[in-house]
Design a protein around this motif. Sequence first.
Motif, short mmCIF file in Angstrom:
data_model
loop_
_atom_site.label_atom_id
_atom_site.label_comp_id
_atom_site.label_asym_id
_atom_site.label_seq_id
_atom_site.Cartn_x
_atom_site.Cartn_y
_atom_site.Cartn_z
N THR A 47 33.31 -21.03 -45.46
CA THR A 47 33.56 -19.81 -46.44
C THR A 47 33.77 -18.30 -45.02
O THR A 47 32.92 -18.30 -44.24
CB THR A 47 32.95 -20.24 -47.82
OG1 THR A 47 33.94 -18.66 -48.39
CG2 THR A 47 31.69 -19.23 -47.94
N ARG A 48 34.12 -17.93 -45.67
CA ARG A 48 34.44 -16.35 -45.06
C ARG A 48 34.50 -15.66 -45.88
O ARG A 48 33.78 -14.27 -45.16
CB ARG A 48 36.07 -16.11 -44.48
CG ARG A 48 36.66 -16.64 -43.15
CD ARG A 48 37.43 -16.27 -42.72
NE ARG A 48 37.69 -16.91 -41.39
CZ ARG A 48 39.34 -18.10 -41.58
NH1 ARG A 48 39.40 -18.30 -42.86
NH2 ARG A 48 39.03 -18.39 -40.42
N HIS A 49 34.05 -14.97 -47.38
CA HIS A 49 33.18 -14.16 -48.28
C HIS A 49 32.79 -14.93 -49.23
O HIS A 49 33.17 -16.09 -49.39
CB HIS A 49 34.48 -13.38 -48.73
CG HIS A 49 34.92 -12.40 -47.52
ND1 HIS A 49 36.20 -12.98 -47.17
CD2 HIS A 49 34.92 -11.69 -47.98
CE1 HIS A 49 36.92 -11.40 -46.39
NE2 HIS A 49 35.53 -10.87 -46.38
N TYR A 56 24.65 -19.86 -42.62
CA TYR A 56 23.73 -19.62 -42.88
C TYR A 56 22.84 -19.76 -44.22
O TYR A 56 22.69 -20.77 -44.70
CB TYR A 56 24.95 -18.22 -44.17
CG TYR A 56 25.79 -17.87 -43.12
CD1 TYR A 56 25.70 -16.73 -42.09
CD2 TYR A 56 27.20 -18.40 -42.66
CE1 TYR A 56 26.37 -16.35 -41.29
CE2 TYR A 56 27.59 -17.79 -42.16
CZ TYR A 56 27.91 -16.66 -40.94
OH TYR A 56 28.73 -16.23 -40.53
N PRO A 95 30.51 -10.73 -46.02
CA PRO A 95 31.80 -11.95 -45.07
C PRO A 95 31.10 -12.11 -44.32
O PRO A 95 29.65 -11.76 -43.67
CB PRO A 95 32.42 -10.79 -44.38
CG PRO A 95 31.81 -9.32 -44.40
CD PRO A 95 30.59 -9.04 -45.42
N LEU A 96 31.56 -13.47 -43.78
CA LEU A 96 30.77 -14.86 -43.64
C LEU A 96 32.19 -15.29 -42.00
O LEU A 96 33.10 -15.20 -42.45
CB LEU A 96 30.11 -16.00 -44.23
CG LEU A 96 29.46 -15.40 -45.18
CD1 LEU A 96 28.99 -16.68 -46.19
CD2 LEU A 96 27.94 -14.69 -44.96
N PHE A 97 31.16 -16.13 -41.26
CA PHE A 97 32.37 -16.48 -40.14
C PHE A 97 32.04 -18.02 -40.08
O PHE A 97 31.50 -18.65 -40.30
CB PHE A 97 31.73 -16.49 -39.03
CG PHE A 97 32.09 -14.36 -38.72
CD1 PHE A 97 32.33 -13.67 -39.00
CD2 PHE A 97 30.52 -14.05 -38.42
CE1 PHE A 97 32.70 -12.74 -38.87
CE2 PHE A 97 30.42 -12.96 -37.82
CZ PHE A 97 31.63 -12.28 -38.61
N ILE A 98 32.99 -18.33 -40.46
CA ILE A 98 33.32 -19.81 -40.27
C ILE A 98 32.52 -20.87 -39.15
O ILE A 98 32.89 -20.06 -37.96
CB ILE A 98 34.73 -20.23 -40.62
CG1 ILE A 98 35.47 -20.01 -42.18
CG2 ILE A 98 35.60 -22.02 -40.41
CD1 ILE A 98 36.64 -20.60 -42.72
N GLY A 99 32.44 -21.68 -39.44
CA GLY A 99 31.47 -21.91 -38.19
C GLY A 99 30.45 -22.02 -38.06
O GLY A 99 29.53 -22.54 -37.11
N GLU A 100 29.37 -21.35 -38.46
CA GLU A 100 28.61 -20.59 -38.61
C GLU A 100 27.38 -21.71 -39.43
O GLU A 100 27.92 -21.72 -40.86
CB GLU A 100 27.77 -19.14 -38.59
CG GLU A 100 29.04 -18.64 -37.48
CD GLU A 100 28.06 -19.26 -36.43
OE1 GLU A 100 27.18 -19.40 -36.07
OE2 GLU A 100 29.61 -19.08 -36.06
#
Lengths: 295, 151
Positions: free
Chosen positions: B123-125, B74, B67-72
């Motif tokens: 992206t969130r995932h 990576y 899982p990732l957070f939008i706006g970050e």
Amino acid sequence: MISKLLAVSCLAITIVLASCNSNPEDQKSQEVLDVVDSTASLTSSVAVTEEHDVSYNLPSALQIAYVFKKSGAGFVPSLLNNKANASRYNTSNYKRATNFGIYSADLAYCLFNKKYQESKEYLKACKETGSFLGLNQAFESDNIAQRFDKNITNEDSVVKIVSNVQLKTDVMFEQNKQKHITVIAFAGAWTESMYIAMEVYLKDKNKKVLGSLMEQLLLSETIIKALKNYNDTEPELKDLIASIEKINAQFNLIASVKVAMEKDEEIDFNSVSITDEELKAIAESVKTLRSSMIN
Amino acid sequence: MKKIIKPLFSVVVISMLMAFQGGDVLCNSKELKDKAQDALEPYKYDSSELTRITYKKKESVKEVEVPLFIGEKYRIVFEMEALPKQVEVQIYNKDKDSKNRKLLFSSKEMGDKKEFNFEVSKTRHIYIDYVVPPMEEGSYHGCAVFMVGYK
């Protein structure tokens, strides 16, 4: 004499063959356990050796705090778990792990709000609960306390120091075959972060904080799946999963979330509408779960 | 006779001990993660995952949901040197049971490299699939590590 030597040889060969049967990772784990605090109560822990075809990589408490900080969430010290409680949590692996996660979230919240003295105190609370899990080495190597003191007003440096501790604890849990403890600790960290963000939002009504909060709630599904991979490791997991499933169900019932889910669309949480009742119900569930963890 | 047996006995026991001491040196998570951390700079460490891979007679897939957070922003670093045979890394926007999932990255583009990274945002995932090639002789195994950093 020859027969004695043969007997000793057989014994030596038996020992070697027996050691050959044990998993080399177990040997490494044992080496790690040998150097960690001998008072660590790991006797009841379950070594998780099963590898799953699908696994879940959960983010760090630091990153969640960073996301909330960027959204403008303010600092309310009364929301933190009392650091003096740390010594009370050496009762079960579940209590040790969840409260290690909770203090990690509190530390990250203090750190990104530039509350350096509080950060230092919560680092101590993490170290204390971490020691119950056999993590002394992660907190004592590389002069962490001294480096933390020396760089205390430099956010980038202290975040890097704490990130390195996180990496060390991740490696130690992996070497000790206690991956399930990482997942339980993250559940604690996530619950604490949700609790803090909910309370901060209810106080300030900052829409950006609400957007971040909604995005973090989406994580509940991944946490549930990750916990289910380790369902049988600790007796408390069944209740923990049920509590997070309840929060997840309440989140999925939010009308705009439901519509987006049905359309299989990415949700724009900055424009999501949520009623006070919907938010209150989720906030209550988070508060109840957090309370069951810290008391 | 005694003079021969004693040294012989010592040599046999020491040789056997040495032979079994090597163990699974490939899956040293600390060493692999230390290497991955070097490649993560200047991103901050977020999380990491060591996946144990066993080669089977048929091609198999091991998947890790991230899982990732939008706006970050990576960076995801892969450390594959503990794998005896090439395993392809594929990154998708949906899990392996989903229809119409989109391939975001494949390590095929990297040739024989054992270390590579992938940068992602918005992206969130993501779903990291290790595509494990078939091995007729079986029993081979190794480890793959990835590390997630953010800034």
